[in-house]
Design an enzyme around this catalytic site. Structure first.
Site, mmCIF file in Angstrom:
data_model
loop_
_atom_site.group_PDB
_atom_site.id
_atom_site.type_symbol
_atom_site.label_atom_id
_atom_site.label_comp_id
_atom_site.label_asym_id
_atom_site.label_seq_id
_atom_site.Cartn_x
_atom_site.Cartn_y
_atom_site.Cartn_z
ATOM 1 N N ASP A 153 60.729 -16.828 5.745
ATOM 2 C CA ASP A 153 61.732 -17.875 5.936
ATOM 3 C C ASP A 153 63.139 -17.317 5.697
ATOM 4 O OD1 ASP A 153 62.798 -20.528 6.225
ATOM 5 O OD2 ASP A 153 60.834 -21.268 5.598
ATOM 6 N N LYS A 155 53.338 -12.843 2.579
ATOM 7 C CA LYS A 155 53.951 -12.759 3.915
ATOM 8 C C LYS A 155 55.114 -13.724 4.072
ATOM 9 C CE LYS A 155 49.919 -10.919 6.280
ATOM 10 N NZ LYS A 155 48.841 -11.189 5.305
ATOM 11 N N ASP A 170 49.852 -11.205 -1.259
ATOM 12 C CA ASP A 170 50.027 -11.066 0.191
ATOM 13 C C ASP A 170 50.639 -12.360 0.749
ATOM 14 O OD1 ASP A 170 49.894 -10.168 2.757
ATOM 15 O OD2 ASP A 170 47.702 -10.129 2.883
HETATM 16 N N1 5IU Z 1 45.675 -8.473 6.673
HETATM 17 C C1 5IU Z 1 45.004 -7.985 7.763
HETATM 18 N N2 5IU Z 1 45.694 -7.444 8.812
HETATM 19 C C2 5IU Z 1 47.034 -7.371 8.822
HETATM 20 C C3 5IU Z 1 47.728 -7.878 7.704
HETATM 21 C C4 5IU Z 1 47.032 -8.406 6.651
HETATM 22 O O1 5IU Z 1 43.777 -8.001 7.806
HETATM 23 O O2 5IU Z 1 47.623 -6.829 9.781
HETATM 24 I I1 5IU Z 1 49.714 -7.762 7.700
HETATM 25 C C5 5IU Z 1 45.004 -9.065 5.503
HETATM 26 C C6 5IU Z 1 44.163 -10.264 5.819
HETATM 27 C C7 5IU Z 1 43.077 -10.185 4.785
HETATM 28 C C8 5IU Z 1 42.884 -8.695 4.537
HETATM 29 O O3 5IU Z 1 43.559 -10.769 3.577
HETATM 30 O O4 5IU Z 1 44.130 -8.093 4.895
HETATM 31 C C9 5IU Z 1 41.766 -8.054 5.320
HETATM 32 O O5 5IU Z 1 40.546 -8.640 5.000
HETATM 33 P P1 5IU Z 1 39.142 -8.192 5.679
HETATM 34 O O6 5IU Z 1 38.951 -6.705 5.302
HETATM 35 O O7 5IU Z 1 38.138 -9.098 5.058
HETATM 36 O O8 5IU Z 1 39.245 -8.392 7.177
#
Ligand code: 5IU
Length: 475
Positions: free
Chosen positions: A307, A304, A302
């Site tokens: 750049d 993201k 993940d």
């Molecule tokens: N994550 C989010 N929301 C988003 C995006 C990514 O929660 O919109 I794009 C990621 C952040 C974390 C995981 O790594 O997904 C969710 O974790 P929790 O279920 O612990 O909140």
């Protein structure tokens, strides 16, 4: 209908460049020898007037009874307005997105349940835009049986609409329009043939609707995808009967590996943030890959990316993490523009079968992604079907292609939010209402007393919702 008037409109549309011939690329990346841009007609009051009166003529003879007129946003809105005034029928205005404040109405105007509404549209290809408007009107209890349009591209739209009980009347079919232009020597016989051949060969891509995507099984969708990672994921989900993605947001590599030993069999995908691991090593990656093989799940880093293309290429392939060497797929923002997708699709180390989940929406409170940003993100992705696995998003309307995967984070059984802006939804809500295909759960599992027991609960609950969805019992 008055044929002279019709021919006049066809020639005028050609003169003002509302119809062009040559080589063009459609939004979905298909080459086309003919292109329509009816947005320009607002600059030509006489053309607006002519088209309005011709459409009103059709309606007067073909559509027996209707109570309201509604244009499909945006090109058809001024035409619908003029028709409403000429025919003295009240208009309804459909919003494309709900207002963030005040009334959340999607349809503006006064109406009663059970009244009928005529749809006005400029061009139909697959008919999907008309259907979206029909659905919004249906939600309000309005009945739609007729659509009147300027041009039918004859690529499947009429049939799609008729199967949804919407009868279509058009000023022109593409064949008729081409015929008129050829007759008046605006285009050559060769060009006319080229367009005719194109029409018989190229039917509208299966755009369908997001509801249709939601009703298809993962197994079926594995056949419809162009991305090898999406195909693998759909297959893993069908075989293992799980649509759970575990977000292992832990800072110790040992803890991550221990956790995956316990829950590997319940997940289809693991989502990592390698840059939070304090004892990262390539040995960790070797062991992670072994677990992925043993339990048959894929790895999503993940990252993201956000750049310029060149920097992303280095971040993807180089540095401590060498993400491209082990991650089956990665997440990326669309913010920097297409360069980012170009760099992520650069072949690297002889490895193929890589995927990208593009961020089209976020789950966090107050995030700055707008409906327009989401829409251009999805259009941008359509040019890179080989690397796009799907979208990280929250709503089913984000995209329609059943070959792509909706990855939805922000799911927990216990809480509704955390202290830092995360917003949680229930499995029911995200799968049945919002169209999630793979569901990301982090702290709901990793912070539980028994992550293993909790993973089983999530796996079962999420899978049940999916089964309910494909059985067609959405309500
Ligand atoms: N994550 C989010 N929301 C988003 C995006 C990514 O929660 O919109 I794009 C990621 C952040 C974390 C995981 O790594 O997904 C969710 O974790 P929790 O279920 O612990 O909140």
């Amino acid at each position: 209908m008055d044929n002279n008037k019709l021919e006049g409109v066809a020639l005028k549309l050609f003169d003002i460049n509302a119809v062009k011939f040559g080589e063009f690329m459609t939004k979905s990346g298909i080459e086309t020898p003919v292109y329509f841009d009816l947005r320009v007609i607002v600059s030509y009051p006489r053309v607006m007037e002519l088209i309005t009166s011709l459409l009103c003529d059709i309606v007067a003879t073909k559509v027996k009874k209707y109570d309201h007129i509604c244009g499909v946003p945006y090109t058809a809105l001024p035409i619908a307005t003029l028709m409403s005034v000429q025919a003295k029928k009240p208009m309804l205005l459909r919003r494309k997105e709900a207002k963030a404040y005040g009334t959340k109405k999607m349809i503006e105007g006064h109406y009663n349940v059970g009244e009928t509404c005529l749809i006005v549209e400029d061009v139909i290809t697959s008919g999907s835009s008309v259907l979206e408007t029909v659905k919004e009107l249906n939600k309000e209890g309005l009945v739609v049986n007729n659509a009147v349009i300027i041009l039918d591209r004859e690529q499947g739209g009429r049939k799609n609409l008729e199967t949804n009980n919407v009868n279509v009347d058009a000023l022109f079919t593409m064949t008729e329009l081409i015929g008129i232009l050829e007759k008046h020597k605006k285009i050559t016989k060769e060009m006319s043939m080229k367009v005719r051949n194109y029409l018989t060969e190229v039917k509208a891509p299966v755009t369908g609707s997001s509801e249709e995507r939601m009703l298809l099984s993962y197994e079926k969708r594995a056949e419809l995808t162009s991305n090898p990672v999406a195909k693998q994921l759909f297959n893993i989900m069908s075989i293992k009967k799980t649509n759970l993605c575990l977000s292992v947001d832990l800072t110790s590599s040992i803890k991550i590996l221990e956790l995956l030993e316990k829950v590997g069999e319940y997940i289809c995908l693991v989502k990592t943030h390698v840059d939070i691991i304090e004892d990262f090593s390539l040995d960790f990656i070797t062991r992670l890959k072994q677990l992925a093989q043993r339990f048959n799940f894929l790895i999503l880093e993940d990252r993201k990316f956000a750049d310029i293309g060149n920097t992303v290429l280095l971040q993807y392939q180089k540095g401590l993490y060498k993400i491209s060497e082990w991650a089956d797929c990665v997440t990326s923002h669309s913010l920097p523009g297409e360069g980012i997708l170009k760099s992520l699709s650069t072949p690297c180390n002889g490895l193929e079968n890589r995927g990208v989940f593009l961020l089209a929406e976020m789950s966090s409170e107050g995030n700055l992604i707008s409906p327009e940003y989401r829409e251009v993100t999805v259009n941008m992705a359509s040019k890179y079907p080989n690397i796009i696995t799907g979208f990280v998003c929250q709503n089913k309307d984000t995209f329609k292609d059943p070959g792509l995967i909706q990855l939805t984070p922000g799911v927990q059984l216990e809480s509704a939010k955390d202290d830092l802006g995360q917003v949680y939804n229930s499995p029911d809500k995200v799968i049945l209402d919002n169209g999630a295909d793979i569901i990301v759960v982090g702290r709901g599992i990793i912070a539980a007393k028994s992550p293993e027991a909790q993973a089983v609960i999530y796996r079962d609950t999420l899978w049940k919702c999916y089964l309910k969805r494909v059985s067609g019992k959405l309500e």
